[in-house]
Design an enzyme around this catalytic site. Structure first.
Site, PDB file in Angstrom:
ATOM      1  N   ARG A   1       0.741  -1.281  -0.117  1.00 43.91           N
ATOM      2  CA  ARG A   1       0.010   0.041   0.007  1.00 43.91           C
ATOM      3  C   ARG A   1       0.645   1.130  -0.024  1.00 43.91           C
ATOM      4  O   ARG A   1       0.735   2.272   0.483  1.00 43.91           O
ATOM      5  CB  ARG A   1      -0.922  -0.050   1.254  1.00 43.91           C
ATOM      6  CG  ARG A   1      -1.763  -1.177   1.485  1.00 43.91           C
ATOM      7  CD  ARG A   1      -2.631  -1.717   0.284  1.00 43.91           C
ATOM      8  NE  ARG A   1      -3.406  -0.703  -0.146  1.00 43.91           N
ATOM      9  CZ  ARG A   1      -4.671  -0.538   0.392  1.00 43.91           C
ATOM     10  NH1 ARG A   1      -5.036  -1.306   1.128  1.00 43.91           N
ATOM     11  NH2 ARG A   1      -5.507   0.529  -0.247  1.00 43.91           N
ATOM     12  N   ARG A  19      -2.887   6.299  -0.233  1.00 42.94           N
ATOM     13  CA  ARG A  19      -3.283   6.655   0.881  1.00 42.94           C
ATOM     14  C   ARG A  19      -2.491   7.688   1.813  1.00 42.94           C
ATOM     15  O   ARG A  19      -2.700   8.737   2.138  1.00 42.94           O
ATOM     16  CB  ARG A  19      -3.423   5.479   2.091  1.00 42.94           C
ATOM     17  CG  ARG A  19      -4.232   4.414   1.471  1.00 42.94           C
ATOM     18  CD  ARG A  19      -4.893   3.579   2.206  1.00 42.94           C
ATOM     19  NE  ARG A  19      -4.054   2.430   2.830  1.00 42.94           N
ATOM     20  CZ  ARG A  19      -4.446   1.580   3.663  1.00 42.94           C
ATOM     21  NH1 ARG A  19      -5.716   1.437   4.013  1.00 42.94           N
ATOM     22  NH2 ARG A  19      -3.565   0.496   3.941  1.00 42.94           N
ATOM     23  N   ARG A  76      -6.485  12.551  -5.678  1.00 44.62           N
ATOM     24  CA  ARG A  76      -7.922  11.831  -5.330  1.00 44.62           C
ATOM     25  C   ARG A  76      -8.900  13.006  -5.201  1.00 44.62           C
ATOM     26  O   ARG A  76     -10.113  12.702  -5.227  1.00 44.62           O
ATOM     27  CB  ARG A  76      -7.559  11.056  -4.035  1.00 44.62           C
ATOM     28  CG  ARG A  76      -7.204   9.948  -4.273  1.00 44.62           C
ATOM     29  CD  ARG A  76      -8.349   8.793  -4.671  1.00 44.62           C
ATOM     30  NE  ARG A  76      -9.303   8.457  -3.478  1.00 44.62           N
ATOM     31  CZ  ARG A  76     -10.586   8.703  -3.286  1.00 44.62           C
ATOM     32  NH1 ARG A  76     -11.039   9.767  -4.428  1.00 44.62           N
ATOM     33  NH2 ARG A  76     -11.345   8.440  -2.409  1.00 44.62           N
ATOM     34  N   ASP A 131      -6.755  -2.069  -7.567  1.00 46.45           N
ATOM     35  CA  ASP A 131      -7.359  -2.271  -6.453  1.00 46.45           C
ATOM     36  C   ASP A 131      -7.532  -3.911  -6.614  1.00 46.45           C
ATOM     37  O   ASP A 131      -8.053  -4.372  -7.900  1.00 46.45           O
ATOM     38  CB  ASP A 131      -8.522  -1.792  -6.038  1.00 46.45           C
ATOM     39  CG  ASP A 131      -8.924  -1.986  -4.639  1.00 46.45           C
ATOM     40  OD1 ASP A 131      -8.395  -1.642  -3.813  1.00 46.45           O
ATOM     41  OD2 ASP A 131      -9.920  -2.898  -4.434  1.00 46.45           O
ATOM     42  N   TYR A 142     -15.593 -10.266   0.105  1.00 45.02           N
ATOM     43  CA  TYR A 142     -16.312  -9.016  -0.005  1.00 45.02           C
ATOM     44  C   TYR A 142     -17.348  -9.194  -1.024  1.00 45.02           C
ATOM     45  O   TYR A 142     -18.597  -8.438  -0.939  1.00 45.02           O
ATOM     46  CB  TYR A 142     -15.346  -8.206  -1.155  1.00 45.02           C
ATOM     47  CG  TYR A 142     -14.250  -7.335  -0.248  1.00 45.02           C
ATOM     48  CD1 TYR A 142     -14.488  -6.299   0.368  1.00 45.02           C
ATOM     49  CD2 TYR A 142     -12.899  -7.546  -0.487  1.00 45.02           C
ATOM     50  CE1 TYR A 142     -13.619  -5.819   1.516  1.00 45.02           C
ATOM     51  CE2 TYR A 142     -11.948  -7.253   0.383  1.00 45.02           C
ATOM     52  CZ  TYR A 142     -12.234  -5.902   1.208  1.00 45.02           C
ATOM     53  OH  TYR A 142     -11.183  -5.360   2.049  1.00 45.02           O
TER      54      TYR A 142
HETATM   55  O1  CP3 Z   1      -2.257   1.672  -1.779  1.00 41.95           O
HETATM   56  C1  CP3 Z   1      -1.420   1.272  -2.681  1.00 41.95           C
HETATM   57  O2  CP3 Z   1      -0.139   1.009  -2.956  1.00 41.95           O
HETATM   58  C2  CP3 Z   1      -2.183   1.131  -4.198  1.00 41.95           C
HETATM   59  C3  CP3 Z   1      -2.487   0.057  -4.566  1.00 41.95           C
HETATM   60  C4  CP3 Z   1      -3.561  -0.714  -3.850  1.00 41.95           C
HETATM   61  C5  CP3 Z   1      -4.881  -0.166  -3.602  1.00 41.95           C
HETATM   62  N1  CP3 Z   1      -5.867  -1.642  -3.068  1.00 41.95           N
HETATM   63  C6  CP3 Z   1      -5.800   0.885  -3.911  1.00 41.95           C
HETATM   64  C7  CP3 Z   1      -6.604   1.266  -2.900  1.00 41.95           C
HETATM   65  C8  CP3 Z   1      -3.487  -2.186  -3.396  1.00 41.95           C
HETATM   66  C9  CP3 Z   1      -2.411  -2.934  -3.520  1.00 41.95           C
HETATM   67  C10 CP3 Z   1      -4.879  -2.435  -3.174  1.00 41.95           C
HETATM   68  C11 CP3 Z   1      -4.957  -3.966  -2.525  1.00 41.95           C
HETATM   69  C12 CP3 Z   1      -6.157  -4.110  -1.657  1.00 41.95           C
HETATM   70  N2  CP3 Z   1      -7.385  -3.360  -1.778  1.00 41.95           N
HETATM   71  C13 CP3 Z   1      -6.261  -5.133  -0.647  1.00 41.95           C
HETATM   72  C14 CP3 Z   1      -5.078  -5.922  -0.293  1.00 41.95           C
HETATM   73  C15 CP3 Z   1      -4.137  -5.185   0.603  1.00 41.95           C
HETATM   74  C16 CP3 Z   1      -4.758  -5.078   2.025  1.00 41.95           C
HETATM   75  O3  CP3 Z   1      -4.707  -3.904   2.601  1.00 41.95           O
HETATM   76  O4  CP3 Z   1      -4.951  -6.086   2.545  1.00 41.95           O
HETATM   77  C17 CP3 Z   1      -7.384  -5.043  -0.175  1.00 41.95           C
HETATM   78  C18 CP3 Z   1      -8.076  -6.001   0.976  1.00 41.95           C
HETATM   79  C19 CP3 Z   1      -8.103  -4.226  -0.849  1.00 41.95           C
HETATM   80  C20 CP3 Z   1      -9.432  -3.619  -0.677  1.00 41.95           C
HETATM   81  C21 CP3 Z   1      -9.819  -2.136  -0.267  1.00 41.95           C
HETATM   82  N3  CP3 Z   1      -9.533  -1.134  -1.139  1.00 41.95           N
HETATM   83  C22 CP3 Z   1     -10.112  -1.847   0.901  1.00 41.95           C
HETATM   84  C23 CP3 Z   1     -10.053  -2.452   2.130  1.00 41.95           C
HETATM   85  C24 CP3 Z   1     -10.165  -0.216   0.717  1.00 41.95           C
HETATM   86  C25 CP3 Z   1     -10.427   0.636   1.772  1.00 41.95           C
HETATM   87  C26 CP3 Z   1      -9.562   0.795   2.893  1.00 41.95           C
HETATM   88  C27 CP3 Z   1      -8.131   1.313   2.400  1.00 41.95           C
HETATM   89  O5  CP3 Z   1      -7.974   2.764   2.534  1.00 41.95           O
HETATM   90  O6  CP3 Z   1      -7.362   0.842   1.885  1.00 41.95           O
HETATM   91  C28 CP3 Z   1      -9.882  -0.088  -0.592  1.00 41.95           C
HETATM   92  C29 CP3 Z   1      -9.671   1.102  -1.229  1.00 41.95           C
HETATM   93  C30 CP3 Z   1      -8.180   1.661  -1.695  1.00 41.95           C
HETATM   94  N4  CP3 Z   1      -7.634   0.802  -2.502  1.00 41.95           N
HETATM   95  C31 CP3 Z   1      -7.560   3.086  -1.413  1.00 41.95           C
HETATM   96  C32 CP3 Z   1      -6.507   2.749  -2.100  1.00 41.95           C
HETATM   97  C33 CP3 Z   1      -5.290   3.688  -2.444  1.00 41.95           C
HETATM   98  C34 CP3 Z   1      -8.017   3.962  -0.393  1.00 41.95           C
HETATM   99  C35 CP3 Z   1      -9.134   4.646  -0.569  1.00 41.95           C
HETATM  100  C36 CP3 Z   1      -9.293   5.770  -1.676  1.00 41.95           C
HETATM  101  O7  CP3 Z   1      -8.189   6.322  -2.197  1.00 41.95           O
HETATM  102  O8  CP3 Z   1     -10.199   6.013  -2.209  1.00 41.95           O
END
Ligand code: CP3
Length: 396
Positions: free
Chosen positions: A66, A70, A79, A115, A190
């Protein structure tokens, strides 16, 4: 010039090039659509790929799960103008965000900005990513009829922007790009819960109560992961990670019966590509011996186990990735530094890629992450690497 010096110079050159880019969306479409366009130093000799293969390396490579989103202010600025899925579907933006942590943190790998739920959306699921919540699915999948809404995923037709983002990013990188997919249990959760869940109750109910439907769902999700990972590698990703984030909700017996076959299908379905395959989950201490049989080349370990113990549970051969508690990065620097060293010592040098035990917390100061990278680069050289690999920790 030794490898470390060459790497440092290459990184400085890269930083210079990237810093000269305006803030957003500047990646050249023309350069990146040339097949195979990438800088020569991103090839197979990189530190990360060698460490993933368990080969001797001059220092321990580091990247963060990640890292691309974020916590980075540049990401937050982007964003404000586009939502998450829009960024993923806009190759220039996705590539740009992918590159951000390389510039700012100096990590040894990039991870594609996307994602795990994106292929589901592209394969016909009505899905929204709600800020501060996560993926939300309007109509959860809980019956055989519901399963019909999950079409097979054809990356070229359904999500061509992913491969394009990979090509654009790889053309700018001098470190490897890691592609990724969601693990079958995590994506099933999910789909079945309809959103994030701590207990995964609906998921486990369906798994135990309707095993045939469960198996069909997991097989479909495994095929989606295989298709997605193959497309990312074809476009230039040089390693892949399967995020089976929530598998720790299961007992070893349940994992073996209900999830392992689909995990094995994913790793065997991409074995011919020859890229290192990482398998990661949270709370998987008890599952590590089984995860070692799923077919991945590297296993990601969360922060709950010392790496030496994790290695032992994995059978002692498989390279590991991890495992600093992400919350430690919120503590004062002296505390962080001490824990970084503990992870490096536990990792034992060879066959270790430094990472967090889960994703970067959104409130993390990126400067702390930069200092973690610096410290791993300085301290992760070593006597440990020169020493015989794989210490055998006492007990378990
Ligand atoms: O963050 C990065 O390095 C970018 C790439 C990336 C995202 N999601 C973008 C994202 C990666 C590698 C993921 C993987 C992901 N997504 C996982 C596996 C990793 C882990 O944390 O266990 C999971 C479970 C998800 C599902 C998901 N997507 C969740 C639980 C959330 C919300 C919580 C959060 O903030 O992570 C997302 C949204 C998401 N995916 C965001 C980002 C940058 C944040 C929200 C946004 O910017 O709107």
């Amino acid at each position: 010039m030794n490898y470390a010096e060459a790497g440092g110079l290459a990184r400085m050159a890269l930083r210079g090039r990237l810093y000269s880019l305006p803030a957003v969306s500047t990646v050249s479409r023309r350069t990146a659509t040339e097949p195979g366009a990438r800088s020569p130093s991103s090839g197979h000799e990189s530190l990360l790929l060698r460490a993933y293969r368990g080969e001797a390396v001059e220092r321990v490579p580091v990247w963060f799960m990640r890292q691309a989103g974020r916590s980075l202010p540049e990401y937050r600025a982007i964003r404000k103008r586009a939502d998450l899925l829009e960024i993923c579907r806009t190759p220039d933006l996705a590539a740009e965000v992918t590159l951000l942590p390389i510039r700012r943190l100096g990590v040894d790998a990039a991870i594609l900005f996307s994602d795990i739920t994106l292929p589901l959306a592209a394969a016909g699921i009505d899905l929204e990513i709600v800020a501060g919540v996560g993926p939300v699915i309007a109509d959860p999948i809980r019956s055989a009829a519901d399963l019909g809404r999950l079409r097979p995923f054809d990356p070229a037709a359904d999500a061509p922007y992913v491969a394009e983002a990979v090509r654009l990013a790889v053309a700018e990188l001098d470190v490897p790009l890691i592609g990724f997919a969601g693990g079958p249990f995590t994506l099933a959760s999910y789909l079945i819960e309809g959103g994030p869940s701590k207990a995964h109750t609906h998921t486990r109910r369906l798994m135990y109560g309707e095993p045939l439907l469960w198996r069909r769902l997991l097989e479909a999700l495994a095929e989606i992961a295989v298709a997605s990972l193959r497309a990312q590698v074809a476009a230039g990703a040089q390693a892949v990670q399967v995020f089976e984030s929530w598998a720790g909700a299961l007992s070893p017996d349940s994992y073996r019966e209900f999830v392992l076959p689909a995990a094995q299908r994913i790793f065997s379905g991409i074995a011919d590509l020859g890229v290192p395959r990482v398998h990661f989950g949270v709370g998987t201490g008890e599952l590590l011996p089984l995860m070692a049989t799923a077919g991945a080349d590297v296993v990601g370990v969360d922060w709950r186990l010392p790496l030496g113990v994790a290695r032992k549970r994995l059978g002692g051969e498989i390279p590991v990735q991890g495992n600093l508690d992400p919350a430690i990065c919120l503590a004062p620097w002296e505390v962080v530094a001490q824990h970084v060293d503990t992870v490096l010592d536990g990792g034992g040098g060879r066959g270790h890629v430094f990472n967090l035990g889960h994703g970067v917390a959104p409130e993390t100061d990126p400067d702390i992450l930069r200092r973690v990278v610096e410290r791993v680069h300085e301290h992760g050289v070593s006597r440990r690497i020169a020493a015989p690999a794989r210490p055998d920790p006492p007990g378990d």
